[in-house]
Motif scaffolding. Structure first.
Motif, PDB file in Angstrom:
ATOM      1  N   THR A  52      25.737  15.244  38.555  1.00 23.86           N
ATOM      2  CA  THR A  52      25.944  16.552  37.044  1.00 23.86           C
ATOM      3  C   THR A  52      27.435  17.042  36.920  1.00 23.86           C
ATOM      4  OG1 THR A  52      23.103  16.999  37.850  1.00 23.86           O
ATOM      5  CG2 THR A  52      24.487  17.894  36.264  1.00 23.86           C
ATOM      6  N   GLY A  54      29.927  19.502  35.478  1.00 23.66           N
ATOM      7  CA  GLY A  54      29.715  20.202  34.313  1.00 23.66           C
ATOM      8  C   GLY A  54      31.492  19.894  33.788  1.00 23.66           C
ATOM      9  N   GLY A  55      32.253  21.160  34.205  1.00 26.73           N
ATOM     10  CA  GLY A  55      33.601  21.187  33.493  1.00 26.73           C
ATOM     11  C   GLY A  55      34.549  20.466  34.437  1.00 26.73           C
ATOM     12  N   ARG A  56      33.895  19.698  35.653  1.00 28.96           N
ATOM     13  CA  ARG A  56      34.659  19.310  36.770  1.00 28.96           C
ATOM     14  C   ARG A  56      35.983  19.875  37.170  1.00 28.96           C
ATOM     15  NH1 ARG A  56      37.409  15.280  35.479  1.00 28.96           N
ATOM     16  NH2 ARG A  56      36.884  15.504  33.213  1.00 28.96           N
ATOM     17  N   THR A  57      35.610  21.581  37.097  1.00 29.37           N
ATOM     18  CA  THR A  57      37.055  22.159  38.353  1.00 29.37           C
ATOM     19  C   THR A  57      36.204  23.043  39.152  1.00 29.37           C
ATOM     20  OG1 THR A  57      36.128  24.942  36.736  1.00 29.37           O
ATOM     21  CG2 THR A  57      37.374  23.357  35.466  1.00 29.37           C
ATOM     22  N   GLY A  58      35.291  22.724  39.743  1.00 33.13           N
ATOM     23  CA  GLY A  58      34.896  22.544  41.539  1.00 33.13           C
ATOM     24  C   GLY A  58      35.977  22.043  42.245  1.00 33.13           C
ATOM     25  N   SER A 128      32.376  25.265  33.285  1.00 33.80           N
ATOM     26  CA  SER A 128      31.506  25.747  32.369  1.00 33.80           C
ATOM     27  C   SER A 128      30.565  26.494  32.512  1.00 33.80           C
ATOM     28  CB  SER A 128      30.358  24.132  31.925  1.00 33.80           C
ATOM     29  OG  SER A 128      29.987  24.002  33.433  1.00 33.80           O
ATOM     30  N   SER A 138      32.625  33.517  41.094  1.00 34.68           N
ATOM     31  CA  SER A 138      32.585  35.045  41.007  1.00 34.68           C
ATOM     32  C   SER A 138      33.618  34.937  40.318  1.00 34.68           C
ATOM     33  CB  SER A 138      32.548  35.604  42.457  1.00 34.68           C
ATOM     34  OG  SER A 138      31.640  35.409  42.782  1.00 34.68           O
ATOM     35  N   VAL A 229      20.633  22.213  34.834  1.00 34.75           N
ATOM     36  CA  VAL A 229      20.203  23.323  34.127  1.00 34.75           C
ATOM     37  C   VAL A 229      20.426  23.059  32.732  1.00 34.75           C
ATOM     38  CG1 VAL A 229      21.066  25.938  33.229  1.00 34.75           C
ATOM     39  CG2 VAL A 229      20.906  25.082  35.631  1.00 34.75           C
ATOM     40  N   GLU A 457      32.877  31.780  46.641  1.00 31.75           N
ATOM     41  CA  GLU A 457      32.445  31.724  45.686  1.00 31.75           C
ATOM     42  C   GLU A 457      32.573  30.359  45.012  1.00 31.75           C
ATOM     43  OE1 GLU A 457      35.153  33.873  43.291  1.00 31.75           O
ATOM     44  OE2 GLU A 457      36.856  32.265  44.231  1.00 31.75           O
ATOM     45  N   ASN A 494      22.204  14.887  42.418  1.00 35.01           N
ATOM     46  CA  ASN A 494      23.759  15.697  43.364  1.00 35.01           C
ATOM     47  C   ASN A 494      23.467  15.208  45.258  1.00 35.01           C
ATOM     48  OD1 ASN A 494      25.186  16.392  41.602  1.00 35.01           O
ATOM     49  ND2 ASN A 494      24.707  18.330  41.994  1.00 35.01           N
ATOM     50  N   ASN A 497      25.601  16.874  48.211  1.00 36.11           N
ATOM     51  CA  ASN A 497      25.862  18.057  48.358  1.00 36.11           C
ATOM     52  C   ASN A 497      24.511  19.169  49.017  1.00 36.11           C
ATOM     53  OD1 ASN A 497      27.097  17.888  46.242  1.00 36.11           O
ATOM     54  ND2 ASN A 497      26.461  19.215  44.712  1.00 36.11           N
TER      55      ASN A 497
HETATM   56  C1  FAD Z   1      42.803  26.497  39.545  1.00 35.40           C
HETATM   57  C2  FAD Z   1      41.140  27.369  40.079  1.00 35.40           C
HETATM   58  C3  FAD Z   1      40.884  28.577  40.214  1.00 35.40           C
HETATM   59  C4  FAD Z   1      39.476  28.890  41.165  1.00 35.40           C
HETATM   60  N1  FAD Z   1      38.909  30.580  40.922  1.00 35.40           N
HETATM   61  C5  FAD Z   1      37.658  30.145  41.127  1.00 35.40           C
HETATM   62  C6  FAD Z   1      37.030  31.555  41.336  1.00 35.40           C
HETATM   63  O1  FAD Z   1      38.034  32.369  41.003  1.00 35.40           O
HETATM   64  N2  FAD Z   1      36.533  32.146  41.463  1.00 35.40           N
HETATM   65  C7  FAD Z   1      34.970  31.124  41.441  1.00 35.40           C
HETATM   66  O2  FAD Z   1      33.637  31.275  41.622  1.00 35.40           O
HETATM   67  N3  FAD Z   1      35.849  29.778  41.138  1.00 35.40           N
HETATM   68  C8  FAD Z   1      37.014  29.770  41.293  1.00 35.40           C
HETATM   69  N4  FAD Z   1      36.893  27.621  40.772  1.00 35.40           N
HETATM   70  C9  FAD Z   1      35.866  27.072  41.131  1.00 35.40           C
HETATM   71  C10 FAD Z   1      35.473  25.841  39.645  1.00 35.40           C
HETATM   72  O3  FAD Z   1      35.698  27.077  38.715  1.00 35.40           O
HETATM   73  C11 FAD Z   1      34.285  26.888  39.782  1.00 35.40           C
HETATM   74  O4  FAD Z   1      33.392  26.922  41.127  1.00 35.40           O
HETATM   75  C12 FAD Z   1      32.519  27.002  38.377  1.00 35.40           C
HETATM   76  O5  FAD Z   1      31.680  27.057  38.851  1.00 35.40           O
HETATM   77  C13 FAD Z   1      32.668  25.205  38.760  1.00 35.40           C
HETATM   78  O6  FAD Z   1      32.226  24.734  37.232  1.00 35.40           O
HETATM   79  P1  FAD Z   1      32.393  23.833  36.653  1.00 35.40           P
HETATM   80  O7  FAD Z   1      31.562  23.860  34.939  1.00 35.40           O
HETATM   81  O8  FAD Z   1      33.107  22.934  36.526  1.00 35.40           O
HETATM   82  O9  FAD Z   1      31.626  22.610  37.833  1.00 35.40           O
HETATM   83  P2  FAD Z   1      31.619  21.371  37.572  1.00 35.40           P
HETATM   84  O10 FAD Z   1      32.705  21.127  38.446  1.00 35.40           O
HETATM   85  O11 FAD Z   1      31.124  20.311  36.859  1.00 35.40           O
HETATM   86  O12 FAD Z   1      30.079  21.525  38.815  1.00 35.40           O
HETATM   87  C14 FAD Z   1      30.072  22.607  39.644  1.00 35.40           C
HETATM   88  C15 FAD Z   1      28.818  22.341  40.357  1.00 35.40           C
HETATM   89  O13 FAD Z   1      28.127  22.758  39.647  1.00 35.40           O
HETATM   90  C16 FAD Z   1      26.769  22.016  39.031  1.00 35.40           C
HETATM   91  N5  FAD Z   1      26.675  21.690  38.041  1.00 35.40           N
HETATM   92  C17 FAD Z   1      27.490  21.027  37.288  1.00 35.40           C
HETATM   93  N6  FAD Z   1      26.103  22.196  35.822  1.00 35.40           N
HETATM   94  C18 FAD Z   1      25.388  21.792  36.324  1.00 35.40           C
HETATM   95  C19 FAD Z   1      24.075  22.053  35.699  1.00 35.40           C
HETATM   96  N7  FAD Z   1      24.068  21.826  34.057  1.00 35.40           N
HETATM   97  N8  FAD Z   1      23.150  22.004  35.979  1.00 35.40           N
HETATM   98  C20 FAD Z   1      23.440  21.548  37.546  1.00 35.40           C
HETATM   99  N9  FAD Z   1      23.836  21.134  37.900  1.00 35.40           N
HETATM  100  C21 FAD Z   1      24.586  22.023  37.419  1.00 35.40           C
HETATM  101  C22 FAD Z   1      27.465  20.161  40.314  1.00 35.40           C
HETATM  102  O14 FAD Z   1      26.471  19.139  39.592  1.00 35.40           O
HETATM  103  C23 FAD Z   1      28.457  20.688  41.147  1.00 35.40           C
HETATM  104  O15 FAD Z   1      27.316  20.633  42.122  1.00 35.40           O
HETATM  105  C24 FAD Z   1      38.753  27.719  40.399  1.00 35.40           C
HETATM  106  C25 FAD Z   1      38.672  26.444  40.321  1.00 35.40           C
HETATM  107  C26 FAD Z   1      40.312  25.887  39.964  1.00 35.40           C
HETATM  108  C27 FAD Z   1      40.881  24.471  39.382  1.00 35.40           C
END
Ligand code: FAD
Length: 503
Positions: A52, A54-58, A128, A138, A229, A457, A494, A497
């Motif tokens: 799965t 979301g925004g792939r910022t993980g 996302s 967080s 989710v 976090e 996943n 993970n």
């Molecule tokens: C510059 C930078 C700064 C950052 N700073 C912070 C910070 O201060 N604090 C922080 O907590 N994080 C931070 N992050 C990390 C990131 O933004 C977080 O981890 C965020 O929660 C990931 O969201 P995403 O939508 O990109 O998830 P993704 O990277 O797409 O996915 C993350 C995980 O969630 C799962 N997932 C996504 N959507 C769903 C869904 N709908 N149902 C079930 N599982 C799902 C995925 O399978 C994966 O395991 C930062 C990242 C960057 C690049």
């Protein structure tokens, strides 16, 4: 919905911000639950793993696929609307809604509901809501407001076998460590929850469990391993009328640590306490020298060793001013010079502070991308560990000793108010990368001994699976696997993970 074969044009969907690159055979972009059911049925019929996104910022490679089907939820991006529950305002959203868009929407509610905000604030606003929920994300304001978990009031989750669970906080709870979870079709998932105790620190490491816990909390922070989710009900908070921000420019790291402790003791209206070290400031200065896009960013004098940012949230100007006075007194007591303070109190100022803080990780990522062009085998190693308050000085001593003994370049920043900084090790070669990985593993052991968490976090994803075992031990990992299998017997969701290989 089309389930497409993965081709070159999908290269982006094989990676996330951890810079890890995976592989996949199929990709689907659902827009509604029916599409998710269809994709899961396709995966079950063809024996495919599902990753799965979301925004792939993980930053832990949680969304990086290891073959099979990529389920990218970025098109499930509808805000379904606000709801009132007494004085509280809730907001129902699809999981692909980006934080940046959620914030704009919440601002637009002002005329009808008054000024509101959603407190969790990972620096990266293209995260996302589904991803933030799955990682229990967080950010800076977690110091005062807590993580995403605290703002999730309800969830809709689709399980691997296609059953659906609709949860409202308070409606389905464990009895001790036993959970009988009702699905929408009337069936149940019965599961013994793991027996470990989670540490009393900022934590996003593995499944959240406690006696009598709410079922919502099991899915929040589960790294997408238990279900998908597809809807989140969020609680919004009244926006404090006064938000002020200060940047304290300091000459020594020790002063930053002392100041953190003094602020924690003496101030009560700080939403965040954030830290940037000499290495982080150096990387930023170097980029600013050539990158015109950073032209408007504040100059940091050469003799500044660290910066501590604090954000004051108060109900009135008087209260904000009192807090500022207390913080300034702490600064003076910790060798700080009040004349070397950046100060902001309006939206434009706060934006400038945020841009500064965001530019640091961005600059470090750019630097490492340049190095990777010469040596593709290396990457940045960014820690995400937290420790109890009493261990702040001890954990910094641990980090500094290891880095200097191995001669590794680093940039350290993050949420020091929660004793949670990201030590980013920036290797120049494969040999340095190998040494850095070993050092990180050693830190995970020491942080565990201090009563800390290996992920505070970002979640465990694929990159920190071995640290999860360091933190909880093999028998707890066995219990976590059993929990996972109760929801997903074929380990379809996943894979990789939390448990690494061999789910
Ligand atoms: C510059 C930078 C700064 C950052 N700073 C912070 C910070 O201060 N604090 C922080 O907590 N994080 C931070 N992050 C990390 C990131 O933004 C977080 O981890 C965020 O929660 C990931 O969201 P995403 O939508 O990109 O998830 P993704 O990277 O797409 O996915 C993350 C995980 O969630 C799962 N997932 C996504 N959507 C769903 C869904 N709908 N149902 C079930 N599982 C799902 C995925 O399978 C994966 O395991 C930062 C990242 C960057 C690049």
């Amino acid at each position: 919905m089309k389930i497409e074969r993965v081709s070159d044009e999908h290269a982006l969907y094989l990676r996330d911000e951890s810079r890890s690159v995976g592989k996949a055979d199929y990709i689907a972009f659902p827009v509604c639950d029916a599409d998710v059911f269809e994709a899961l049925a396709f995966a079950r019929e063809n024996g495919l793993a599902v990753t799965t996104q979301g925004g792939r910022t993980g930053l832990a490679a949680g969304a990086v696929p290891r073959g099979g089907l990529v389920l990218n939820l970025s098109r499930m991006d509808k805000i379904l609307g606000p709801e009132r529950e007494g004085e509280t305002v809730l907001l129902r959203v699809q999981p692909g809604v980006l934080l940046v868009n959620l914030r704009k929407y919440v601002e637009g509610l002002r005329s009808e509901y008054g000024p509101l905000f959603f407190p969790p604030d990972p620096t990266e606003t293209t995260a996302s809501i589904g991803g933030m929920t799955a990682c229990n994300a967080s950010g800076a304001r977690t110091y005062f407001y807590g993580p995403t978990r605290r703002y999730v009031e309800g969830l809709r989750v689709i399980l691997a076998d296609g059953r659906t669970v609709s949860l409202r906080r308070g409606e389905q709870k464990a009895s001790g460590r036993f959970l009988s979870l009702r699905c929408e079709d009337g069936s149940t998932v019965e599961v013994d929850l793991p027996s470990y105790r989670i540490p009393a620190v900022k934590n996003a490491s593995g499944y959240y469990v406690e006696d009598g816990m709410d079922a919502v909390d099991l899915f929040v922070g589960s790294d997408g391993t238990l279900g998908i989710v597809t809807e989140v009900l969020l609680r919004l908070e009244p926006l404090p009328p006064q938000i002020w921000e200060c940047g304290f420019l300091l000459n020594a790291e020790r002063d930053a640590l002392d100041l953190t402790e003094a602020l924690r003791k003496n101030c009560s209206r700080l939403a965040s306490i954030e830290f940037f070290d000499e290495g982080a400031l150096r990387v930023l200065r170097e980029r600013k020298a050539w990158d015109a896009s950073l032209f408007s960013l504040a100059e940091v004098p050469e003799d500044v060793h660290s910066i501590l940012f604090v954000e004051i949230h108060a109900d009135s100007k008087k209260a904000a001013f009192e807090e500022l006075e207390k913080a300034s007194a702490c600064l003076a007591a910790c060798n700080g010079d009040p004349a070397r303070t950046w100060f902001g109190w309006n939206a434009a100022d706060i934006r400038r502070f945020k841009d500064f803080r965001h530019a640091v990780p961005e600059s470090v990522n750019m630097l490492i991308d340049v190095r990777r062009r010469k040596e593709p085998g290396i990457t940045k190693l960014g820690t995400d560990m937290s420790v109890p308050d009493r261990c702040l000085h001890r954990v910094f001593a641990l980090y500094r000793e290891g880095l200097s003994q191995l001669g590794l370049q680093s940039a350290v920043w993050g949420h020091i108010g929660n004793n949670h900084v990201h030590v980013n090790i920036l290797p120049n070669s494969l040999a340095e990368y190998a040494r850095a990985k070993e050092l990180y593993g050693e830190w995970a052991k020491q942080v565990t001994e201090m009563g800390g968490a290996v992920s505070a976090e970002h979640g465990v994803g694929k990159l920190k699976a071995s640290f999860l075992e360091t933190m909880y031990g093999a028998s707890a990992i066995g219990e976590m696997r059993a929990l996972k299998r109760a929801f997903d017997p074929a380990c379809m969701l996943n894979p990789g993970n939390l448990f690494g290989t061999g789910d």
